[in-house]
Write a protein that holds these residues in place. Structure first.
Motif, PDB file in Angstrom:
ATOM      1  N   ASP A  92     -83.240 -39.396  16.952  1.00  0.00           N
ATOM      2  CA  ASP A  92     -82.305 -39.560  18.068  1.00  0.00           C
ATOM      3  C   ASP A  92     -82.989 -40.223  19.261  1.00  0.00           C
ATOM      4  O   ASP A  92     -82.422 -41.109  19.897  1.00  0.00           O
ATOM      5  CB  ASP A  92     -81.715 -38.208  18.472  1.00  0.00           C
ATOM      6  CG  ASP A  92     -80.677 -38.342  19.571  1.00  0.00           C
ATOM      7  OD1 ASP A  92     -79.764 -39.177  19.414  1.00  0.00           O
ATOM      8  OD2 ASP A  92     -80.791 -37.617  20.579  1.00  0.00           O
ATOM      9  N   ARG A  93     -84.216 -39.811  19.563  1.00  0.00           N
ATOM     10  CA  ARG A  93     -84.946 -40.435  20.670  1.00  0.00           C
ATOM     11  C   ARG A  93     -85.214 -41.904  20.394  1.00  0.00           C
ATOM     12  O   ARG A  93     -85.131 -42.743  21.288  1.00  0.00           O
ATOM     13  CB  ARG A  93     -86.257 -39.695  20.927  1.00  0.00           C
ATOM     14  CG  ARG A  93     -86.025 -38.391  21.666  1.00  0.00           C
ATOM     15  CD  ARG A  93     -87.310 -37.789  22.097  1.00  0.00           C
ATOM     16  NE  ARG A  93     -88.079 -38.766  22.884  1.00  0.00           N
ATOM     17  CZ  ARG A  93     -88.908 -38.443  23.837  1.00  0.00           C
ATOM     18  NH1 ARG A  93     -89.085 -37.177  24.134  1.00  0.00           N
ATOM     19  NH2 ARG A  93     -89.587 -39.356  24.486  1.00  0.00           N
ATOM     20  N   ALA A  94     -85.549 -42.232  19.147  1.00  0.00           N
ATOM     21  CA  ALA A  94     -85.796 -43.634  18.797  1.00  0.00           C
ATOM     22  C   ALA A  94     -84.519 -44.460  18.923  1.00  0.00           C
ATOM     23  O   ALA A  94     -84.553 -45.592  19.412  1.00  0.00           O
ATOM     24  CB  ALA A  94     -86.343 -43.726  17.374  1.00  0.00           C
ATOM     25  N   ARG A  95     -83.383 -43.901  18.528  1.00  0.00           N
ATOM     26  CA  ARG A  95     -82.106 -44.615  18.656  1.00  0.00           C
ATOM     27  C   ARG A  95     -81.755 -44.853  20.123  1.00  0.00           C
ATOM     28  O   ARG A  95     -81.297 -45.938  20.494  1.00  0.00           O
ATOM     29  CB  ARG A  95     -80.994 -43.835  17.973  1.00  0.00           C
ATOM     30  CG  ARG A  95     -81.038 -43.938  16.474  1.00  0.00           C
ATOM     31  CD  ARG A  95     -79.872 -43.217  15.850  1.00  0.00           C
ATOM     32  NE  ARG A  95     -79.983 -43.278  14.403  1.00  0.00           N
ATOM     33  CZ  ARG A  95     -79.422 -42.428  13.579  1.00  0.00           C
ATOM     34  NH1 ARG A  95     -78.687 -41.432  14.053  1.00  0.00           N
ATOM     35  NH2 ARG A  95     -79.573 -42.553  12.273  1.00  0.00           N
ATOM     36  N   ARG A  96     -81.966 -43.827  20.955  1.00  0.00           N
ATOM     37  CA  ARG A  96     -81.681 -43.991  22.377  1.00  0.00           C
ATOM     38  C   ARG A  96     -82.600 -45.036  23.006  1.00  0.00           C
ATOM     39  O   ARG A  96     -82.174 -45.838  23.836  1.00  0.00           O
ATOM     40  CB  ARG A  96     -81.819 -42.663  23.118  1.00  0.00           C
ATOM     41  CG  ARG A  96     -80.579 -41.791  22.980  1.00  0.00           C
ATOM     42  CD  ARG A  96     -80.667 -40.592  23.870  1.00  0.00           C
ATOM     43  NE  ARG A  96     -81.529 -39.622  23.160  1.00  0.00           N
ATOM     44  CZ  ARG A  96     -82.258 -38.693  23.736  1.00  0.00           C
ATOM     45  NH1 ARG A  96     -82.267 -38.577  25.039  1.00  0.00           N
ATOM     46  NH2 ARG A  96     -82.979 -37.864  23.036  1.00  0.00           N
ATOM     47  N   ALA A  97     -83.862 -45.046  22.604  1.00  0.00           N
ATOM     48  CA  ALA A  97     -84.794 -46.035  23.144  1.00  0.00           C
ATOM     49  C   ALA A  97     -84.400 -47.442  22.707  1.00  0.00           C
ATOM     50  O   ALA A  97     -84.488 -48.388  23.492  1.00  0.00           O
ATOM     51  CB  ALA A  97     -86.215 -45.712  22.690  1.00  0.00           C
ATOM     52  N   ALA A  98     -83.944 -47.579  21.466  1.00  0.00           N
ATOM     53  CA  ALA A  98     -83.503 -48.898  20.989  1.00  0.00           C
ATOM     54  C   ALA A  98     -82.271 -49.353  21.756  1.00  0.00           C
ATOM     55  O   ALA A  98     -82.144 -50.529  22.107  1.00  0.00           O
ATOM     56  CB  ALA A  98     -83.214 -48.845  19.499  1.00  0.00           C
ATOM     57  N   ARG A  99     -81.372 -48.435  22.018  1.00  0.00           N
ATOM     58  CA  ARG A  99     -80.146 -48.768  22.752  1.00  0.00           C
ATOM     59  C   ARG A  99     -80.483 -49.176  24.187  1.00  0.00           C
ATOM     60  O   ARG A  99     -79.873 -50.094  24.728  1.00  0.00           O
ATOM     61  CB  ARG A  99     -79.203 -47.574  22.741  1.00  0.00           C
ATOM     62  CG  ARG A  99     -77.855 -47.859  23.378  1.00  0.00           C
ATOM     63  CD  ARG A  99     -76.936 -46.653  23.332  1.00  0.00           C
ATOM     64  NE  ARG A  99     -77.531 -45.559  24.120  1.00  0.00           N
ATOM     65  CZ  ARG A  99     -77.671 -44.317  23.674  1.00  0.00           C
ATOM     66  NH1 ARG A  99     -77.263 -43.999  22.464  1.00  0.00           N
ATOM     67  NH2 ARG A  99     -78.201 -43.379  24.429  1.00  0.00           N
ATOM     68  N   ASP A 100     -81.466 -48.513  24.787  1.00  0.00           N
ATOM     69  CA  ASP A 100     -81.835 -48.809  26.173  1.00  0.00           C
ATOM     70  C   ASP A 100     -82.799 -49.986  26.288  1.00  0.00           C
ATOM     71  O   ASP A 100     -83.087 -50.426  27.395  1.00  0.00           O
ATOM     72  CB  ASP A 100     -82.470 -47.576  26.827  1.00  0.00           C
ATOM     73  CG  ASP A 100     -81.487 -46.428  26.936  1.00  0.00           C
ATOM     74  OD1 ASP A 100     -80.268 -46.674  26.858  1.00  0.00           O
ATOM     75  OD2 ASP A 100     -81.942 -45.275  27.099  1.00  0.00           O
ATOM     76  N   GLY A 101     -83.299 -50.477  25.167  1.00  0.00           N
ATOM     77  CA  GLY A 101     -84.190 -51.633  25.184  1.00  0.00           C
ATOM     78  C   GLY A 101     -85.643 -51.290  25.413  1.00  0.00           C
ATOM     79  O   GLY A 101     -86.444 -52.153  25.755  1.00  0.00           O
ATOM     80  N   ASP A 102     -86.042 -50.059  25.218  1.00  0.00           N
ATOM     81  CA  ASP A 102     -87.428 -49.642  25.406  1.00  0.00           C
ATOM     82  C   ASP A 102     -88.160 -49.729  24.070  1.00  0.00           C
ATOM     83  O   ASP A 102     -88.239 -48.770  23.320  1.00  0.00           O
ATOM     84  CB  ASP A 102     -87.467 -48.219  25.963  1.00  0.00           C
ATOM     85  CG  ASP A 102     -88.848 -47.826  26.438  1.00  0.00           C
ATOM     86  OD1 ASP A 102     -89.753 -48.678  26.375  1.00  0.00           O
ATOM     87  OD2 ASP A 102     -89.014 -46.679  26.872  1.00  0.00           O
ATOM     88  N   ARG A 103     -88.712 -50.895  23.764  1.00  0.00           N
ATOM     89  CA  ARG A 103     -89.328 -51.138  22.455  1.00  0.00           C
ATOM     90  C   ARG A 103     -90.630 -50.358  22.254  1.00  0.00           C
ATOM     91  O   ARG A 103     -90.950 -49.961  21.152  1.00  0.00           O
ATOM     92  CB  ARG A 103     -89.599 -52.629  22.264  1.00  0.00           C
ATOM     93  CG  ARG A 103     -88.366 -53.474  22.345  1.00  0.00           C
ATOM     94  CD  ARG A 103     -87.477 -53.230  21.157  1.00  0.00           C
ATOM     95  NE  ARG A 103     -86.275 -54.051  21.290  1.00  0.00           N
ATOM     96  CZ  ARG A 103     -85.102 -53.711  20.863  1.00  0.00           C
ATOM     97  NH1 ARG A 103     -84.936 -52.549  20.279  1.00  0.00           N
ATOM     98  NH2 ARG A 103     -84.070 -54.504  20.998  1.00  0.00           N
TER      99      ARG A 103
END
Length: 83
Positions: free
Chosen positions: A32-43
Motif C-alpha cells: 500500500d505504501r509503494a502504491r501511494r508513493a507511485a501515485r504521488d510520484g515519489d520514485r
C-alpha cells in the motif's frame, strides 16, 4: 465434549496461523505504501519499499528452509537404519 474439542482445535489453528497473518498484514502495508508513493510520484520511496519487501520475503523463505531442514534432520534421526 465434541464441542470443546472443536473449540480447542480452532484456537490451536488460530494460534498457529497468527505469525502468518502478521506477515500478510505487513506485506499489505508495504504494498500500500509503494502504491501511494507511485501515485504521488515519489520514485525513491518505491525503490526503498520494494527493497524492504523483498528482504522480508527472502527472510521468511530462509526461515521456512531452516525449519524444514531441522524437521528433516529430526525425522532422519528417528528412522531406524536397515542393515
Amino acid at each position: 465434549m465434541k464441542h470443546q474439542l472443536k473449540h480447542l482445535a480452532g484456537l490451536t489453528a488460530v494460534t498457529t496461523l497468527l505469525p502468518l497473518l502478521m506477515g500478510v498484514h505487513m506485506l499489505r502495508y508495504r504494498v500500500d505504501r509503494a502504491r501511494r508513493a507511485a501515485r504521488d510520484g515519489d520514485r525513491g520511496a518505491i525503490s526503498i519499499e520494494l527493497a524492504l519487501a523483498i528482504i522480508a520475503l527472502v527472510a521468511v523463505a530462509g526461515g521456512v528452509v531452516v525449519a524444514l531442514t531441522k524437521l528433516a534432520d529430526n525425522v532422519t534421526k528417528k528412522i531406524p537404519e536397515d542393515k
